[in-house]
Design a protein around this motif. Sequence first.
Motif, short mmCIF file in Angstrom:
data_model
loop_
_atom_site.label_atom_id
_atom_site.label_comp_id
_atom_site.label_asym_id
_atom_site.label_seq_id
_atom_site.Cartn_x
_atom_site.Cartn_y
_atom_site.Cartn_z
N ALA A 185 0.82 -1.22 0.00
CA ALA A 185 0.00 0.00 0.00
C ALA A 185 0.85 1.26 0.00
CB ALA A 185 -0.94 -0.01 1.20
N VAL A 186 1.91 1.28 0.83
CA VAL A 186 2.74 2.49 0.88
C VAL A 186 3.55 2.63 -0.41
CG1 VAL A 186 2.81 2.51 3.40
CG2 VAL A 186 4.65 1.38 2.14
N ARG A 187 3.98 1.52 -0.97
CA ARG A 187 4.70 1.59 -2.25
C ARG A 187 3.77 2.12 -3.35
NH1 ARG A 187 7.96 -3.28 -0.56
NH2 ARG A 187 10.14 -2.68 -0.91
N ASP A 188 2.56 1.57 -3.41
CA ASP A 188 1.61 2.01 -4.43
C ASP A 188 1.29 3.50 -4.27
OD1 ASP A 188 1.52 -0.54 -5.41
OD2 ASP A 188 -0.42 -1.05 -4.53
N TYR A 189 1.12 3.94 -3.03
CA TYR A 189 0.78 5.34 -2.77
C TYR A 189 1.86 6.26 -3.34
CZ TYR A 189 -0.71 9.49 -0.18
OH TYR A 189 -1.13 10.76 0.17
N LEU A 190 3.12 5.89 -3.13
CA LEU A 190 4.20 6.74 -3.59
C LEU A 190 4.43 6.62 -5.10
CD1 LEU A 190 6.66 6.24 -0.61
CD2 LEU A 190 5.41 8.33 -1.18
N THR A 191 4.43 5.40 -5.62
CA THR A 191 4.66 5.26 -7.06
C THR A 191 3.53 5.90 -7.86
OG1 THR A 191 3.71 3.03 -7.02
CG2 THR A 191 6.11 3.21 -6.86
N ASP A 192 2.32 5.89 -7.33
CA ASP A 192 1.20 6.56 -8.00
C ASP A 192 1.41 8.07 -8.06
OD1 ASP A 192 -0.07 4.17 -8.40
OD2 ASP A 192 -1.52 4.41 -6.77
N ARG A 193 2.30 8.57 -7.21
CA ARG A 193 2.60 10.02 -7.18
C ARG A 193 4.00 10.30 -7.74
NH1 ARG A 193 -1.02 8.42 -3.94
NH2 ARG A 193 -2.79 9.76 -3.32
N LEU A 285 1.07 14.13 2.68
CA LEU A 285 1.41 12.84 2.06
C LEU A 285 1.39 11.71 3.08
CD1 LEU A 285 4.35 13.99 -0.23
CD2 LEU A 285 2.22 12.94 -1.03
N THR A 286 1.93 11.98 4.27
CA THR A 286 1.98 10.97 5.32
C THR A 286 0.58 10.57 5.76
OG1 THR A 286 4.11 11.83 6.09
CG2 THR A 286 2.86 10.45 7.63
N GLU A 287 -0.28 11.55 5.95
CA GLU A 287 -1.65 11.26 6.38
C GLU A 287 -2.37 10.41 5.34
OE1 GLU A 287 -5.71 13.83 7.41
OE2 GLU A 287 -3.73 14.69 7.85
N GLY A 288 -2.25 10.79 4.07
CA GLY A 288 -2.92 10.02 3.03
C GLY A 288 -2.38 8.61 2.90
N MET A 289 -1.06 8.47 3.06
CA MET A 289 -0.44 7.15 2.95
C MET A 289 -0.90 6.22 4.06
SD MET A 289 3.59 6.22 3.26
CE MET A 289 4.01 7.39 1.98
N ILE A 290 -0.93 6.70 5.28
CA ILE A 290 -1.34 5.85 6.40
C ILE A 290 -2.82 5.51 6.29
CG2 ILE A 290 -1.69 5.85 8.91
CD1 ILE A 290 0.99 7.25 9.16
N ARG A 291 -3.61 6.44 5.81
CA ARG A 291 -5.04 6.16 5.61
C ARG A 291 -5.20 5.03 4.59
NH1 ARG A 291 -6.70 11.18 4.67
NH2 ARG A 291 -7.14 11.45 6.90
N GLN A 292 -4.46 5.10 3.48
CA GLN A 292 -4.55 4.07 2.46
C GLN A 292 -4.06 2.73 2.99
OE1 GLN A 292 -3.75 4.82 -1.76
NE2 GLN A 292 -2.10 3.32 -1.69
N ALA A 293 -2.97 2.74 3.75
CA ALA A 293 -2.45 1.50 4.31
C ALA A 293 -3.46 0.86 5.24
CB ALA A 293 -1.14 1.76 5.04
N ALA A 294 -4.12 1.65 6.06
CA ALA A 294 -5.12 1.12 7.00
C ALA A 294 -6.29 0.49 6.24
CB ALA A 294 -5.62 2.23 7.92
N GLU A 295 -6.75 1.18 5.22
CA GLU A 295 -7.90 0.67 4.47
C GLU A 295 -7.54 -0.61 3.73
OE1 GLU A 295 -8.82 4.10 2.15
OE2 GLU A 295 -10.10 5.00 3.70
N ARG A 296 -6.32 -0.68 3.20
CA ARG A 296 -5.91 -1.88 2.47
C ARG A 296 -5.69 -3.06 3.42
NH1 ARG A 296 -2.47 -1.12 -2.21
NH2 ARG A 296 -3.37 0.49 -3.56
N ALA A 297 -5.02 -2.80 4.53
CA ALA A 297 -4.62 -3.89 5.43
C ALA A 297 -5.76 -4.39 6.29
CB ALA A 297 -3.46 -3.45 6.31
N THR A 298 -6.71 -3.51 6.63
CA THR A 298 -7.79 -3.90 7.54
C THR A 298 -9.17 -3.83 6.92
OG1 THR A 298 -8.25 -1.69 8.46
CG2 THR A 298 -6.39 -2.90 9.40
#
Length: 497
Positions: A185-193, A285-298
């Motif tokens: 999730a964090v990799r996707d978030y960054l590579t998408d940007r 960026l950090t806030e959006g990344m952690i939000r995406q990671a939470a939604e993907r993982a849980t």
Amino acid sequence: MSTTDDTAAQDENRLIAERRAKLEKLRATRNAFPNDFRRDALAGDLQKACVDEDKEALEHAGRRVKVAGRIMRMRGPFLVIDDVSGQIQLYVNREWLDADTLAEIKTWDIGDIVGAEGVVNRSGKGDLYVNMDTARLLTKSLRPLPDKYHGLTDRESRYRQRYVDLIMSEETRRVFRARSITLDAVRDYLTDRDFLEVETPAMQTIPGGAAAKPFITYHNALDLQMYLRIAPELYLKRLVVGGFERVFEVARNFRNEGLSTRHNPEFTMLEFYCAYADYRDAMDLTEGMIRQAAERATGSARVLYQGEEFDFGQPFARMTLPDSIRHYNPDLAEADLGSVVSLREIVASLGGELRPEFGVGRLQLEIFDKAVEHKLRQPTFITAYPTEVSPLARRNDLDPSVTDRFELFIGGREIANGFSELNDPEDQAERFRAQVALKDAGDDEAMHFDADYITALEYGMPPTAGVGIGIDRLVMLLTDMPSIRDVLLFPHLRPQV
């Protein structure tokens, strides 16, 4: 060793001896560890694909499959096998299997890995199974598995023998699947940007990028003392100088420090750097990344950790370090947080560390660590860290005593650290010299002077923001695990005597 332990050890040795004898008999007849079986179906996929098909529908379909996995239970004529996706039953059909296969199945034990081919069906109780017409032992398990209901009950044994823990515990498998999803999730978030993933040296001639005690090693060919990296930061910023304006690394870092539920000497850190951005952009960026990671993982932005719910769907709170001291400690609302004398009195009352060289910034941080950090429950960015404790961060334009830096806290723990990067080579050199003075005074976590990094800055680094996120702590949060050892496949432990 107690009598009970001694008896258990004797029983285990007896079982191992019996299994070795079975293996020897098998070796005499064929290759005991074949590698020519190719499955074409996974248990979990079959369970999903057949969920709406009853016994009659499955019999009519006549779906033939090849499955393989570890025997976890034996229920009369049924064997329950476990593969990477889940479990399914195998039916020992005496009418379909030949005599040699039936004889071999009688020698199978729980823990053995088997391959089977047959038709998918459903029992009268509704359980899916494969009606075997061929079956073969692929790997003989020489050691008996723990009790099926309790697994490895001793926590240290789970860490030492993670392979057994993974065999026995679906919960453990869930945690490490979630870890992998978090990293994706964090990799996707960054590579998408448009961030570029890179790799930097794990062995460095000068440890830098953090205040920490390094591990020391030696390179024989170069006749050179080297250090395992404590952070990839200075190399990543060299890349920004070189024109890679958005870079990140998922780095394995090493710090020769203590062990705790939140600290392991070897850990994973995500660091990313973005040119033409400041610490406020980095917070977004950090806030959006952690939000995406939470939604993907849980599957949700709301995460339950140790009985406390954290809502990553809401905007994260933001406040300065001095404001947080006053907000969470009303008795300090009128305190002079700019006075060394006043701050030393407060630190002393809190039982914090006091050294003669501590200035206003370090004393403020001591108060924060003792009286604020553990109170930051919901996601909160703390900003305006003192320059004294931020040797790599850019000074604030309006107040040079503080930097454009933040740390993110969730559940009373630091999860991320970021700032507008210091790109003034002369200011950076001066701060490196201050760190060297601290090191000479006995601070073994102070930074070295990195002359090559100063040279890189002298070529010119664009205005840049950078962030470091502790992946292990983030995974702890997203998987509801109380200790960092629970989210490391192979945590460091003292050798067994």
